[in-house]
Write a protein that holds these residues in place. Structure first.
Motif, short mmCIF file in Angstrom:
data_model
loop_
_atom_site.label_atom_id
_atom_site.label_comp_id
_atom_site.label_asym_id
_atom_site.label_seq_id
_atom_site.Cartn_x
_atom_site.Cartn_y
_atom_site.Cartn_z
N MET A 1 0.85 -1.19 0.00
CA MET A 1 0.00 0.00 0.00
C MET A 1 0.88 1.24 0.00
O MET A 1 1.86 1.31 0.73
N ALA A 2 0.55 2.19 -0.83
CA ALA A 2 1.30 3.44 -0.83
C ALA A 2 1.14 4.14 0.50
O ALA A 2 0.08 4.10 1.12
N GLY A 3 2.18 4.76 0.96
CA GLY A 3 2.12 5.45 2.23
C GLY A 3 1.17 6.63 2.18
O GLY A 3 0.87 7.17 1.12
N ALA A 4 0.68 7.05 3.33
CA ALA A 4 -0.24 8.17 3.40
C ALA A 4 0.39 9.40 2.78
O ALA A 4 1.50 9.78 3.10
N GLY A 5 -0.37 10.03 1.90
CA GLY A 5 0.12 11.23 1.26
C GLY A 5 1.10 10.96 0.15
O GLY A 5 1.68 11.87 -0.42
N GLN A 181 -7.65 10.36 -2.22
CA GLN A 181 -6.99 9.34 -3.01
C GLN A 181 -8.01 8.26 -3.41
O GLN A 181 -8.95 8.00 -2.67
N ILE A 182 -7.79 7.64 -4.57
CA ILE A 182 -8.64 6.54 -4.99
C ILE A 182 -7.79 5.30 -5.28
O ILE A 182 -6.60 5.40 -5.59
N CYS A 183 -8.44 4.14 -5.12
CA CYS A 183 -7.80 2.86 -5.43
C CYS A 183 -8.68 2.15 -6.44
O CYS A 183 -9.77 1.69 -6.11
N ARG A 184 -8.24 2.07 -7.68
CA ARG A 184 -9.07 1.51 -8.74
C ARG A 184 -9.13 -0.01 -8.74
O ARG A 184 -10.01 -0.59 -9.35
N GLU A 185 -8.19 -0.64 -8.08
CA GLU A 185 -8.17 -2.10 -8.01
C GLU A 185 -8.03 -2.52 -6.55
O GLU A 185 -6.93 -2.72 -6.05
N LYS A 186 -9.18 -2.64 -5.86
CA LYS A 186 -9.16 -2.89 -4.43
C LYS A 186 -8.60 -4.26 -4.06
O LYS A 186 -8.12 -4.45 -2.94
N ARG A 188 -6.09 -5.71 -5.59
CA ARG A 188 -4.67 -5.78 -5.92
C ARG A 188 -3.85 -5.78 -4.63
O ARG A 188 -4.20 -5.13 -3.64
N CYS A 189 -2.76 -6.51 -4.62
CA CYS A 189 -1.88 -6.56 -3.45
C CYS A 189 -0.43 -6.35 -3.90
O CYS A 189 0.10 -7.17 -4.66
N PRO A 190 0.21 -5.26 -3.44
CA PRO A 190 -0.36 -4.23 -2.57
C PRO A 190 -1.26 -3.28 -3.35
O PRO A 190 -1.14 -3.17 -4.58
#
Length: 281
Positions: A1-5, A181-186, A188-190
């Motif tokens: 997961m990308a870090g916050a911000g 922020q959006i995540c288009r592929e929930k 997906r890992c990460p």
């Protein structure tokens, strides 16, 4: 997961609601709904009005906690929600402190509703439906305030943790402060989180769960969140919902023998109540 911000850069589609070419606009909306679940709209009619709403919102959130708690969220989920908790009482004191509140919010509500209906008509056209197919008579406004610092009770640096919206359509105005922020592929890992940047004068539109159900996931209800960026942030979310008694089921044009409906029919009001109850339990 990308870090916050630390989300990746993202350029969402921009749809001009003043365009005279309805077919082209509908095509653009459909492409945005399929590929992103999020897009911008410009020439929507609320330009400048959002600034007044932010001003009134700021006055409210700057009050002492006790004053805000007097307007605590009621059983219908309307009212003030304390930070981390994710019956308005029209007292005389409230009226004195906020003389322009009702007029400003009413005007914004009317304008956003008209904008939402225009977008829904384009969505209907994009699905080869009657322009008034998506009737959303239920709409409400939510004023959002995110402190600059992270909430200590939150597991992560989030102003709002990952979620999708429950209804049909959401219109969002932001004050320009980053964080969405959006995540288009929930699955997906990460997960890859992408920053939704601010476009001056534009509204951000995102697809809700019910519209995703209607289209059998042809349109996407995209996971999104707000991360703390060390700066206070205001936004205004306008939610459009169907009649609570309406049964939402997959459109015939969005399913086939090879692609059967992914969700069973459901009463709109039941779905919304279930999601809200789970959120505020």
């Amino acid at each position: 997961m990308a870090g916050a911000g630390a989300g990746e850069s993202l350029d969402l589609p921009v749809v001009d609601l003043a365009s005279s070419d309805l077919a082209a606009a509908a095509k653009s909306v459909r492409k945005a709904c399929v590929e992103y679940g999020f897009f911008y709209v410009v020439n929507h009619g609320a330009e400048g009005l959002a600034e007044k709403v932010f001003g009134e919102s700021s006055k409210f959130f700057e009050q002492p906690l006790g004053e805000k708690m007097a307007l605590l969220r009621n059983r219908n989920y309307l009212g003030y929600t304390p930070l981390g908790a994710d019956k308005l009482d029209a007292s005389s004191k409230f009226k004195e402190n906020f003389p322009c509140w009702k007029e400003t919010m009413k005007l914004y509500h009317e304008t956003a509703l008209a904008t939402g209906k225009r977008i829904l008509s384009l969505i209907a056209l994009s699905l080869n439906l009657d322009v008034e197919f998506f009737d959303c008579p239920v709409a409400f406004l939510r004023l959002l305030h995110y402190p600059g610092e992270a909430n200590e009770s939150d597991d992560g640096n989030y102003g709002a943790s990952a979620h999708s919206d429950y209804g049909v359509l959401t219109l969002v105005a932001t004050d320009g402060t980053p964080g969405l922020q959006i995540c288009r592929e929930k699955d997906r890992c990460p997960q890859l989180w992408e920053d939704v940047h601010h476009i001056e004068g534009a509204l951000i539109v995102n697809i809700g769960d019910l519209l995703q159900r209607w289209t059998n996931c042809v349109f996407r209800s995209t996971l999104h969140r707000v991360v703390a960026v060390g700066k206070e942030r205001y936004s205004v979310a306008f939610f459009l919902h169907t009649n609570p008694d309406l049964v939402v089921q997959c459109l015939e044009s969005c399913c086939s023998e090879a692609c059967p409906p992914r969700f069973p029919p459901i009463r709109s009001g039941d779905y919304l109540e279930d999601r809200l109850r789970a959120r505020y339990k």
